[in-house]
Every structure is written in C-alpha cells, then in structure tokens.
Design an enzyme around this catalytic site. Structure first.
Site, PDB file in Angstrom:
ATOM      1  N   MET A  69      27.897 -14.149 -52.624  1.00  0.00           N
ATOM      2  CA  MET A  69      27.941 -14.766 -51.295  1.00  0.00           C
ATOM      3  C   MET A  69      29.217 -14.341 -50.579  1.00  0.00           C
ATOM      4  SD  MET A  69      27.021 -18.625 -50.313  1.00  0.00           S
ATOM      5  CE  MET A  69      28.374 -19.551 -50.954  1.00  0.00           C
ATOM      6  N   CYS A  70      29.102 -14.022 -49.316  1.00  0.00           N
ATOM      7  CA  CYS A  70      30.254 -13.711 -48.482  1.00  0.00           C
ATOM      8  C   CYS A  70      29.941 -14.243 -47.090  1.00  0.00           C
ATOM      9  CB  CYS A  70      30.486 -12.205 -48.365  1.00  0.00           C
ATOM     10  SG  CYS A  70      31.066 -11.431 -49.891  1.00  0.00           S
ATOM     11  N   GLY A  71      30.967 -14.300 -46.265  1.00  0.00           N
ATOM     12  CA  GLY A  71      30.760 -14.723 -44.882  1.00  0.00           C
ATOM     13  C   GLY A  71      31.126 -13.591 -43.939  1.00  0.00           C
ATOM     14  N   ARG A  77      31.892 -19.711 -47.810  1.00  0.00           N
ATOM     15  CA  ARG A  77      31.075 -18.565 -48.244  1.00  0.00           C
ATOM     16  C   ARG A  77      31.931 -17.498 -48.919  1.00  0.00           C
ATOM     17  NH1 ARG A  77      25.926 -18.518 -46.458  1.00  0.00           N
ATOM     18  NH2 ARG A  77      25.790 -16.437 -47.343  1.00  0.00           N
TER      19      ARG A  77
END
Lengths: 231, 294
Positions: free
Chosen positions: B1-3, B32
């Site tokens: 997960m990343c933003g 995130r």
C-alpha cells in the site's frame, strides 16, 4: 448532537468515528433518524448497524461505508470508496453517487442501490444480496457470485460473472465480455416479475423487457473427465 | 500500500498555493504510507537548469556552489534545504555539473528546467516540515507516501523517481518483470541507480519519451511492457499523466475543476481542495491513459 426535528446529527469533525459508529450500533428500534456530516472521505462510516434506523451520510466516504449492515437504511449523499455495503445481511444502502471497487461484496441479503456507476468487482462473491446499479459496472463483477440478483441499467465491463454459481445477472446495456461459465439465459415471466420488483424498489426508470439475463452454465460444478489431459 | 497525490493547476492564480495544497493532501495519505515521503514540484523556471542533490551530511553543501562554479567555469546559485540542495546553473553546463556532483558522492534527485524533488524517510508531516514544502509554489506537483514492499526503506528508495530531465514517476503497486526490464534498458543506455521496481518503470517511460513518444504514448506502452500492479502518476515539464494496470486493484480518484486537476489514492486527499464540492470526481478506468498538458 442535534436532536431537532427527530434527526440526530453526528458531526465527524467534532466526534470520533468510533463514537459515531457506537451511537448508531446501540440505537434502539423505532423511528430514529440520524445524519452524519463532515464525512471528508472517512473510512468505515456507519458499519455494523443492527436496527431498523435511517441514516443519511451527507458527503462522500472512503473504504467500507455501510459494511456488515443489518436492518438499517443508509443513504449516502455522495460517492463511496472501495467495499461499500460489504457483507450486508439485510436492510438497504443507497448511494447517490458512484461506488468504487467491490461494492456489495459477499453480501448475504438486503438491497444495495448505486445511482451512479460502480467500478470493478461489483458484487464479487455475492451470497443473496440484491444490487441495482443505475449506471455501469466495471470488470470482474459478480465473480464467483453465489446467490442474489445484480441489476445493471448501463453496461458491464469485461469478464462478467466469471465462475458464477446461482446468482442472477440482469444487464440492460452492453456486456464487454462474459467470464468463464457465464452465459446468456432465457428471460422467463418470473424473471420479468422479479426485475420489475427490484427496479421499483431501486427507483429505477427502466422496463424489465429491456434487459438480458445471464447466469451459470453450470459446467464448472463438476470435474469433467474429458479435460483431465489438460492438467 | 502507498499513497499518491498530484495537483496540476489550470489557474495560474493558485500557483503560490501549490505547496500548501499538495502538503495537506500528502499528510492525509499518511496511513497509506508512513515510512517515507517525497514530492516533485514544478516551480518557477529561471534562465538555467536546476539540479537537486541530496546528502545525508548537509555539511557537504558548504562551499559546494563555489567549488562547482570553478569546476564548470560558470556561475552557480545554491539553495540548501535540509538534506537537499538545489543548484541553478547554465543549462549547457548541466551534464558536466552532474558528473562533478556525482564524483563528490552527492545523490542526484532531479534535474530540469522546472522540477525539484525532495524525499526522505519519515512521516509525511515531518518530511514536509523539514523541506518547507508548504511554502513552495509552482504549476504542478506530485507527492507519494510510501509503505515499502519491493526494496529497502531508504531515501533513494522513496518516490518520486526521476530518470530524465523534468520527468518523474510515482507508483502504487509492484512490478514483477523489473529485473528483466532493468537489464534491457541498461543495454539501451538507460541505467537506474537502485534495486527499486518503480525506478525501472520511470526509466522505461523516459526511454520511450527519449525515443520520440509523447507522454500519452509512453504511458500507453506501460500496459504492454510492464507486468504487475500499478497505478502510476507521471510528471513532465508541462504535463501530468495517470495510468492504471488492467486489473486496477490499486485505488485512484481524479477530480477536475476549472482551476485544477487533482489525483488522490483516496477521496480523503481532496477534502480541503477549493471547490471540491462542485468538482467532477471520478475513478480512472483500468488500462486507460489520462494526461493533461499545458
């Protein structure tokens, strides 16, 4: 909280989400109405409700809005993020805007209405829920759908109903492609009646005769010995 | 997960507020990606080229401008911000300057006429405060909050990645054919500096643009040549592009008004943007390229 006019206002800018959800989860049956304001795309709004109450979510939400719903009627005046109305047991969830991926996933009962579009994996592994989407749905919708009805007034994306069991799919527009073991089926009078009822409940302006029905060819139910050489 | 967050301004009156708007969006995406954060900002273009360098020991910047100026025989202006420094010098001397800076052990974060990149390990709010991101103006910018999967949590492993002048890429997802592609690109002269999968994606896009492709065509190519999960946001000197892989399990939302185009991994990132209530908000379709250029 503002209890004027019989509506309790829950403000997410001043109240913790957990407290808002606890208030809704402990609501007693009756003519209780709630509205949730300042949603700002927050996750897990109005989840796990278990009483015949009415909740209006005034704004767009993030992940898992109205998840695990039982009995309650939840209306979202905005769009919802991934996993809206996931695992619903009963009640009604109405989304005025769009729904992101896997809306209504694994739902056992109740009615989910999306007034806009729903994206990919809508109704994945549905187990008895009814879903009515006024717009289009994305790819891989109703994947492994077991029971319930998915009604789409617009178009469906690729691989609709892949590995479907006994759910019924009704699409008015174009289907980009059908998934494995999903086929078009005959629309019988009982299906037209069912569709008319669902369209009426969802406030959808469409005629049952305009839809096509899709469902399982039931070829994946049993191992086919003729295919043994392919493994 | 990343933003991921991105903002492309259509109304120049908002330029002074770009950093402030983007910083709020970035901090909203902290859950995130809490391990590192970075931002590419396309700011005011001056006469020369800008080179953003990073060093774990900022005392290495002491006297760097004078030393570089002597080496390249041209004037150098330097702005030091925490662990990063932006050197502005005549465009014709930029290649030589990069060689000199790398020889001194400095890490090149970015180069170009407009783009500056700032990235570090840490919470997005801390990274933003260290670099004073809030006060930065510009025409467009891209930010990333990282939860590492494919390579170590280091400054160089943080996003955005830049593999060509004024081009940068941020990514949510993971690529599975990056080792093969890394070798192929190296043979074509596009080398990457880290083990990170996203940097290979950036180099791939840069190689396509260098070969004459438009931003849109280069992003289109990722759908054929990259294997894995991705939601990409790409920045160029005058443009901003978005593409998601065909499976599209990595979230993405776009918003557009007369004043801006905004990208967010989640709608939450838009909550403070001016006029968001009336914006057109939609989820980008899988395997579909979106881009805006000025």
């Amino acid at each position: 909280m503002n209890a004027d006019a019989g509506i309790t206002t829950l403000d997410l800018s001043t109240t913790e989400l957990r407290e808002v959800n606890e208030t809704l989860q402990s609501a007693r049956p009756g003519n209780r109405r709630y509205e949730i304001v300042n949603t700002r795309g927050a996750h897990a709004i109005a989840v796990g409700l278990d009483a015949p109450i009415e909740v209006t979510v005034k704004g767009s939400t993030g992940y898992y809005c109205a998840g695990m719903n039982k009995q309650a009627t939840i209306r979202v005046e905005g769009s919802v993020g991934p996993g809206a109305a996931e695992n619903m047991m009963s009640g009604t969830v109405i989304v005025d805007g769009d729904a992101s991926q896997y809306a209504g996933a694994t739902g056992h009962g109740g009615l989910l209405v999306v007034k806009g579009n729903a994206s990919s994996r809508c109704g994945i592994s549905m187990k008895g829920i009814d879903i009515v989407v006024h717009g289009n749905i994305g790819h891989m919708s109703a994947f492994m759908a077991q029971k319930g009805n998915l009604v789409v007034l617009g178009d469906a994306g690729a691989a609709l109903g892949d590995s479907i069991y006994e759910a019924r799919l009704f699409v008015r527009g174009e289907v980009a492609s059908l998934g494995a073991d999903c086929v078009e089926k005959e629309m019988r009078p009982e299906h037209l009646d069912l569709l008319a009822d669902l369209l009426a409940k969802a406030g959808a302006d469409a005629k049952p005769e305009e839809f096509k029905r899709y469902g399982s060819a039931r070829k994946l139910y049993n191992f086919n010995i003729d295919h043994a050489g392919e493994y | 997960m990343c933003g991921i967050v991105g903002l492309f301004l259509k109304n120049d009156d908002l330029r002074p507020r770009l950093g402030e708007m983007l910083t709020d969006m970035l901090i909203t995406m902290t859950d995130r990606g809490p391990d590192s954060a970075g931002i590419a900002i396309y700011g005011d273009e001056g006469e020369g080229a800008k080179i953003t360098v990073q060093s774990a020991d900022p005392t290495e910047f002491d006297g760097l401008d004078a030393a570089l100026s002597t080496e390249i025989g041209a004037p150098v202006d330097m702005k030091v911000i925490d662990t990063h420094a932006v050197l502005t010098l005549p465009a014709g001397a930029a290649d030589q300057a990069v060689e000199v800076l790398e020889a001194r052990g400095l890490r090149i974060m970015a180069r170009g006429a407009a783009m500056e990149i700032y990235k570090e390990v840490g919470l997005p709010k801390d990274v933003a405060a260290r670099f004073g991101l809030r006060a930065m103006g510009g025409s467009h910018g891209i930010g990333h909050t990282r939860m590492a999967t494919e390579s170590a949590v280091t400054t160089l492993g943080a996003h955005p990645f830049s593999t060509a002048s004024d081009e940068c890429l941020v990514h949510n997802g993971s690529l599975s054919n990056h080792n093969q592609l890394r070798r192929k690109l190296a043979r074509e002269g596009f080398t990457v500096k880290t083990e990170n999968d996203t940097e290979v994606g950036a180099a791939y896009i840069s190689s396509r643009i260098a070969g004459g492709a438009t931003l849109g065509q280069a992003l289109e190519g990722t759908l054929q040549d990259l294997d894995g999960f991705f939601t990409f946001v790409m920045g160029t000197r005058n443009g901003f592009g978005v593409v998601r892989d065909p499976i599209a399990c990595k979230p993405a939302v776009l918003a557009e008004t007369d004043d801006y185009v905004a990208f967010g991994s989640e709608y939450r990132a838009f909550a403070d943007l001016p006029g968001i209530e009336a914006a057109k908000v939609w989820e980008p379709e899988p395997a579909t390229v979106y881009f805006w250029e000025r």
